[in-house]
Structure formats: structure tokens, C-alpha cells
Design a protein around this motif. Structure first.
Motif, PDB file in Angstrom:
ATOM      1  N   VAL A 262      -4.144   4.183   3.012  1.00 58.15           N
ATOM      2  CA  VAL A 262      -2.719   4.007   2.717  1.00 58.15           C
ATOM      3  C   VAL A 262      -2.310   4.931   1.581  1.00 58.15           C
ATOM      4  CG1 VAL A 262      -2.782   1.612   3.494  1.00 58.15           C
ATOM      5  CG2 VAL A 262      -3.137   2.122   1.073  1.00 58.15           C
ATOM      6  N   ARG A 263      -1.011   5.178   1.479  1.00 57.18           N
ATOM      7  CA  ARG A 263      -0.490   5.967   0.364  1.00 57.18           C
ATOM      8  C   ARG A 263      -0.476   5.111  -0.897  1.00 57.18           C
ATOM      9  NH1 ARG A 263      -0.204  11.086   2.533  1.00 57.18           N
ATOM     10  NH2 ARG A 263       0.899  11.644   0.628  1.00 57.18           N
ATOM     11  N   LYS A 264      -0.761   5.724  -1.999  1.00 56.65           N
ATOM     12  CA  LYS A 264      -0.675   5.011  -3.265  1.00 56.65           C
ATOM     13  C   LYS A 264       0.787   4.712  -3.609  1.00 56.65           C
ATOM     14  CE  LYS A 264      -4.872   6.933  -5.374  1.00 56.65           C
ATOM     15  NZ  LYS A 264      -5.414   7.773  -6.463  1.00 56.65           N
ATOM     16  N   PRO A 265       1.050   3.569  -4.233  1.00 60.94           N
ATOM     17  CA  PRO A 265       2.421   3.274  -4.667  1.00 60.94           C
ATOM     18  C   PRO A 265       2.937   4.383  -5.587  1.00 60.94           C
ATOM     19  CG  PRO A 265       1.023   1.344  -4.898  1.00 60.94           C
ATOM     20  CD  PRO A 265       0.110   2.489  -4.572  1.00 60.94           C
ATOM     21  N   GLY A 266       4.173   4.791  -5.356  1.00 61.97           N
ATOM     22  CA  GLY A 266       4.778   5.810  -6.212  1.00 61.97           C
ATOM     23  C   GLY A 266       4.557   7.230  -5.744  1.00 61.97           C
ATOM     24  N   ASP A 267       3.760   7.447  -4.687  1.00 64.27           N
ATOM     25  CA  ASP A 267       3.591   8.815  -4.203  1.00 64.27           C
ATOM     26  C   ASP A 267       4.851   9.224  -3.428  1.00 64.27           C
ATOM     27  OD1 ASP A 267       3.244   7.958  -1.412  1.00 64.27           O
ATOM     28  OD2 ASP A 267       2.159   9.836  -1.174  1.00 64.27           O
ATOM     29  N   TYR A 268       4.914  10.498  -3.028  1.00 65.04           N
ATOM     30  CA  TYR A 268       6.172  11.001  -2.485  1.00 65.04           C
ATOM     31  C   TYR A 268       6.537  10.364  -1.152  1.00 65.04           C
ATOM     32  CZ  TYR A 268       4.347  14.141   1.151  1.00 65.04           C
ATOM     33  OH  TYR A 268       3.778  14.657   2.296  1.00 65.04           O
ATOM     34  N   ILE A 269       5.559   9.916  -0.352  1.00 66.12           N
ATOM     35  CA  ILE A 269       5.873   9.249   0.912  1.00 66.12           C
ATOM     36  C   ILE A 269       6.520   7.893   0.643  1.00 66.12           C
ATOM     37  CG2 ILE A 269       4.902   8.150   2.964  1.00 66.12           C
ATOM     38  CD1 ILE A 269       5.052  11.093   3.307  1.00 66.12           C
ATOM     39  N   SER A 270       5.964   7.126  -0.276  1.00 67.94           N
ATOM     40  CA  SER A 270       6.562   5.826  -0.596  1.00 67.94           C
ATOM     41  C   SER A 270       7.962   6.006  -1.176  1.00 67.94           C
ATOM     42  CB  SER A 270       5.666   5.042  -1.560  1.00 67.94           C
ATOM     43  OG  SER A 270       5.547   5.701  -2.802  1.00 67.94           O
ATOM     44  N   LYS A 279      11.481  -0.142   2.007  1.00 70.40           N
ATOM     45  CA  LYS A 279      10.656  -0.538   0.861  1.00 70.40           C
ATOM     46  C   LYS A 279       9.200  -0.440   1.299  1.00 70.40           C
ATOM     47  CE  LYS A 279      10.878  -4.853  -0.264  1.00 70.40           C
ATOM     48  NZ  LYS A 279      11.383  -6.137  -0.797  1.00 70.40           N
ATOM     49  N   TYR A 280       8.407   0.264   0.526  1.00 68.48           N
ATOM     50  CA  TYR A 280       7.007   0.481   0.888  1.00 68.48           C
ATOM     51  C   TYR A 280       6.240  -0.832   0.808  1.00 68.48           C
ATOM     52  CZ  TYR A 280       2.360   2.679   0.888  1.00 68.48           C
ATOM     53  OH  TYR A 280       1.070   3.043   1.191  1.00 68.48           O
ATOM     54  N   ALA A 281       5.572  -1.198   1.893  1.00 62.51           N
ATOM     55  CA  ALA A 281       4.915  -2.505   1.981  1.00 62.51           C
ATOM     56  C   ALA A 281       3.791  -2.668   0.961  1.00 62.51           C
ATOM     57  CB  ALA A 281       4.364  -2.721   3.399  1.00 62.51           C
ATOM     58  N   MET A 282       3.157  -1.542   0.573  1.00 66.08           N
ATOM     59  CA  MET A 282       2.050  -1.609  -0.380  1.00 66.08           C
ATOM     60  C   MET A 282       2.492  -1.234  -1.793  1.00 66.08           C
ATOM     61  SD  MET A 282       0.684  -1.518   2.744  1.00 66.08           S
ATOM     62  CE  MET A 282       0.699   0.160   3.356  1.00 66.08           C
ATOM     63  N   SER A 283       3.752  -1.463  -2.108  1.00 72.07           N
ATOM     64  CA  SER A 283       4.269  -1.058  -3.417  1.00 72.07           C
ATOM     65  C   SER A 283       3.617  -1.814  -4.576  1.00 72.07           C
ATOM     66  CB  SER A 283       5.790  -1.258  -3.467  1.00 72.07           C
ATOM     67  OG  SER A 283       6.114  -2.614  -3.243  1.00 72.07           O
ATOM     68  N   TYR A 306      -0.856  -7.105   3.767  1.00 68.11           N
ATOM     69  CA  TYR A 306       0.307  -6.303   3.402  1.00 68.11           C
ATOM     70  C   TYR A 306       1.185  -5.992   4.605  1.00 68.11           C
ATOM     71  CZ  TYR A 306      -1.472  -5.397  -1.312  1.00 68.11           C
ATOM     72  OH  TYR A 306      -1.893  -5.533  -2.624  1.00 68.11           O
ATOM     73  N   MET A 307       0.566  -5.733   5.758  1.00 68.57           N
ATOM     74  CA  MET A 307       1.336  -5.200   6.875  1.00 68.57           C
ATOM     75  C   MET A 307       1.813  -6.256   7.863  1.00 68.57           C
ATOM     76  SD  MET A 307      -0.199  -5.143  10.105  1.00 68.57           S
ATOM     77  CE  MET A 307      -1.688  -6.042  10.568  1.00 68.57           C
ATOM     78  N   VAL A 308       1.240  -7.467   7.847  1.00 63.18           N
ATOM     79  CA  VAL A 308       1.524  -8.426   8.909  1.00 63.18           C
ATOM     80  C   VAL A 308       2.998  -8.806   8.967  1.00 63.18           C
ATOM     81  CG1 VAL A 308       0.978 -10.466   7.506  1.00 63.18           C
ATOM     82  CG2 VAL A 308       0.740 -10.552  10.020  1.00 63.18           C
ATOM     83  N   ASP A 309       3.682  -8.844   7.829  1.00 63.47           N
ATOM     84  CA  ASP A 309       5.100  -9.198   7.807  1.00 63.47           C
ATOM     85  C   ASP A 309       6.015  -7.991   7.624  1.00 63.47           C
ATOM     86  OD1 ASP A 309       4.748 -11.982   8.162  1.00 63.47           O
ATOM     87  OD2 ASP A 309       4.210 -12.192   6.039  1.00 63.47           O
TER      88      ASP A 309
END
Length: 389
Positions: A262-270, A279-283, A306-309
Motif C-alpha cells: 500500500v501507499r504510505k499515508p501522505g504520499d502523492y497518491i494519497s 479519502k485514503y483508506a489507509m490514512s 482497512y479495505m473491507v468498508d
């Protein structure tokens, strides 16, 4: 024909050719005290300074890793100093550039976007690994020659092609001997850091650096300004959305050893997901800052929570390759069938070219906006994403 050249003869030839770069315009007496910074809107991993004027004009590029470059026209001699710095702390690049070795694949598209792809003669990316069709065709035809992996390039071929600049990604720091070898052969090496930009448009703003190097500053500036306006237009549609109204988006891939990447929170994709209205699910994912990578691996059990909902799932094809159906995804992770997004039919996959096509960051966010806000028309094809059914 190339085989008749011994490696040492080609080195000698390159040295002779490199020696012809000099000229009569001497900058050593130019006053270097007045820095004229080129304004950058988003990028913070490089800077450009303009010095002097007329025949004495030259530019300085500074990269955040501490590497500095002085860009001269053919016929100029380097100044003795730049400000208070001795010139021996700078790598000298002479223009015009005629033969570029591109080991940083993400930079290729920026050069293509300013009509300078014909100056790239070599690449460290195989034909089959290019997701951009135009570049793949050029590698297939030999217009751009594959010269081996970045960590073990064919030095003889690079020299034979009279390379006057090698552009590397920061991966080269895992093999510093390659950078040292290229430099020992008289080839300036630029290590670009566009992937370290935290703002999506910061990555695109590197087009200004390549515009400077390739004498396409006006084209690069116009391209960036156009994309920046489109980017701002999307943000104007989403900035007023409150956090509790933003749909959650999980952006991920499943590895062969049963981890979710997964992308780290705060990276450019999130950040792009947020700017597009989501809103990024893994924020809230706790990630130790152990390295500069923009991704991290987590166990599938944790990923499931994180992803189920999440309202939308986007599978990242850059790591494990593209998938085309929901069954392909379920084969990788069967429990994903329980996800809210799967049941609602909101599952997407990035196309192969998404991370190589650096110039497309604006269109990518426009498409994210359409997906996240349920505005994709029936039968509408997107360039950077496809739906999994």
C-alpha cells in the motif's frame, strides 16, 4: 562494426570528443554573486538559478541530494566559482545535448512531452517493460537502444553512442560503482528525484528542468501551466467536501508472498485521492519512517480491516502487473469478496503506463475524480484506469 572497437579505444575516442567541447568564451571572470532563482510552484527537490547574461549566461541546477550542476553552452569554459562555491563541487553539463542515456524511466515521458525524445539514444528499460506505446515502439525499432539494466549497463555501447548525459533515478545509489564508472568515462550523471516530490504537481514540474537542459523552456512552461490550470479546476470542485462526506479509497496490490503493498499515508497518491474528492483508506496506517520508499507491506489480515468498508478499491498494476477481472483479484485474495466496494461494483485497476507517464498526473487526477464521484459514463474508456467486473 562495433565489435572492432576495443573498449579502451572507445574510451580514448570519447575523451577526444569530450575535449572538443571547450571554446573561447571564458566565464571565469563573471561575478557570480547575484542569484536569479526560477520560480517553482510545487517542486521542492530541485532548484534552478540563472547567472549572467548574453554570451556569459549559464544556469545552475541544485538537486536535494546535494548534487549541483552547472549548465553551459558549447564554447563556454566553466567559471572558477559559483557564488562562494568552487567549480569542482559542480558537475558540468554542456548544451546542446545530442545523446542521452535514460536510466530513470519516469523522466522519459517528460522529455517526450517537450518534443525532445529524439535526443534520447539509450535506455535501461527493456521494450517489454514500457507501458507507453510510443516509447516501446522506439525501443523495438532500435531508435532508442536498450543498453542493459541500470546496475550493469553496457559501457562500450554508451561510449560508442557518444553519450553526453546520463539521467539516473536514485536507484543508482544502490550501485554507486556504476555512477562512478560513467563519470570516470567523462559522462556527466544527473540523479533525478522527481519521485520524492510530495505534491503530485511537483513531479510534473520537473519538466521545467528538462526544458532547461534541452532548450525547450518555453514549451515546458506552457505545458506545465496548462496542466496546472486543469489540476486547479479539479481541486475547485472538491475542496469544499467535508471529510465525513468523502468516499474511502484503498489503493493497493497483492504480492506473491501474501502481503498487501500500500501507499504510505501522505504520499502523492494519497494526496491525489484527497484532491480528487476521496479519502485514503489507509490514512491512519502507522508506518515507521525506516526508508524513503513511498510504499509499505502489511499483512493481509491488517489490510482486510482497512479495505473491507472502503467505497472504492484501486489495484496498483505497477508492482505485480495488470489484472483484468474481479476473479483475477479474488484469486490473489479470496476474502476481498466480502469488501463493500466489490459488492457495489466499485473496483478498478491502474493501467500499466500510469507511473511511467509522468506528464499525465493531471489527467490521472481528473480520472480519479470521475471514479470517486461516480461520474464515469457507461462505456467510457479511461486512459489510466479500467474497471474490474
Amino acid at each position: 562494426m562495433r565489435k572492432v572497437f576495443s573498449f579502451f579505444f572507445v574510451i580514448l575516442l570519447c575523451a577526444v570528443l569530450g575535449g572538443c567541447r571547450g571554446g573561447s568564451s571564458d566565464l571565469s571572470g563573471v561575478n557570480q554573486t547575484g542569484e536569479n532563482l526560477v520560480e517553482l510552484e510545487y517542486a521542492d527537490q530541485f532548484s534552478i538559478e540563472k547567472h549572467g547574461d548574453g554570451d556569459s549566461a549559464f544556469s545552475v541546477i541544485r538537486i536535494q541530494d546535494g548534487l549541483n550542476y552547472i549548465v553551459l553552452s558549447e564554447g563556454q569554459q566553466p567559471p572558477e566559482k559559483v557564488g562562494n562555491d568552487n567549480i569542482d563541487t559542480y558537475t558540468v553539463i554542456y548544451k546542446p545535448l545530442d545523446s542521452i542515456y535514460m536510466a530513470a524511466s519516469s523522466a522519459m515521458d517528460l522529455i517526450y512531452s517537450i518534443d525532445s525524445i529524439d535526443l534520447v539514444k539509450m535506455t535501461a528499460t527493456r521494450e517489454s517493460e514500457w507501458g507507453i506505446e510510443e516509447i516501446r515502439n522506439k525501443v523495438a525499432s532500435g531508435e532508442i537502444e536498450y543498453v542493459g539494466k541500470y546496475s550493469a549497463p553496457d559501457y562500450e555501447t554508451i561510449l560508442y553512442n557518444e553519450c553526453d548525459l546520463a539521467i539516473e533515478s536514485t536507484m543508482i545509489y544502490h550501485n554507486p560503482e556504476v555512477k562512478e564508472a560513467l563519470e570516470s568515462l567523462g559522462i556527466p550523471v544527473m540523479v533525478e528525484r522527481s519521485s520524492y516530490e510530495s505534491h503530485p504537481m511537483g513531479r510534473l514540474e520537473w519538466i521545467k528542468l528538462y526544458g532547461l537542459l534541452l532548450d525547450k523552456e518555453e514549451i515546458a512552461g506552457q505545458f506545465f501551466d496548462e496542466m496546472s490550470k486543469r489540476f486547479t479546476d479539479v481541486i475547485s470542485e472538491t475542496e469544499s467536501i467535508s471529510d465525513d462526506k468523502r468516499p474511502e479509497v484503498a489503493f493497493f496490490s497483492i504480492s506473491a508472498n501474501n502481503y498487501a503493498t500500500v501507499r504510505k499515508p501522505g504520499d502523492y497518491i494519497s494526496k491525489m485521492i484527497y484532491m480528487a474528492g476521496g479519502k485514503y483508506a489507509m490514512s491512519e496506517l502507522p508506518v515507521p519512517d525506516e526508508n524513503a520508499l513511498s510504499t509499505t507491506n502489511i499483512q493481509l489480515e491488517s489490510f482486510f480491516e482497512y479495505m473491507v468498508d472502503s467505497d472504492y478499491l484501486i489495484y496498483n498494476s505497477a508492482i505485480q502487473g495488470e489484472i483484468y477481472t474481479l476473479n483475477d483479484l479474488k484469486d490473489k485474495f479470496g476474502e476481498i469478496s466480502e469488501a463493500k466496494a466489490v459488492k457495489a461494483g466499485n473496483v478498478w485497476c491502474t493501467n500499466k503506463s500510469v507511473f511511467q507517464k509522468s506528464s499525465g498526473v493531471c489527467q490521472m487526477m481528473e480520472e480519479l475524480y470521475l471514479i470517486i464521484n461516480n461520474k464515469v459514463s457507461d462505456g467510457q474508456e479511461l486512459e489510466y484506469f479500467h474497471k474490474l467486473t
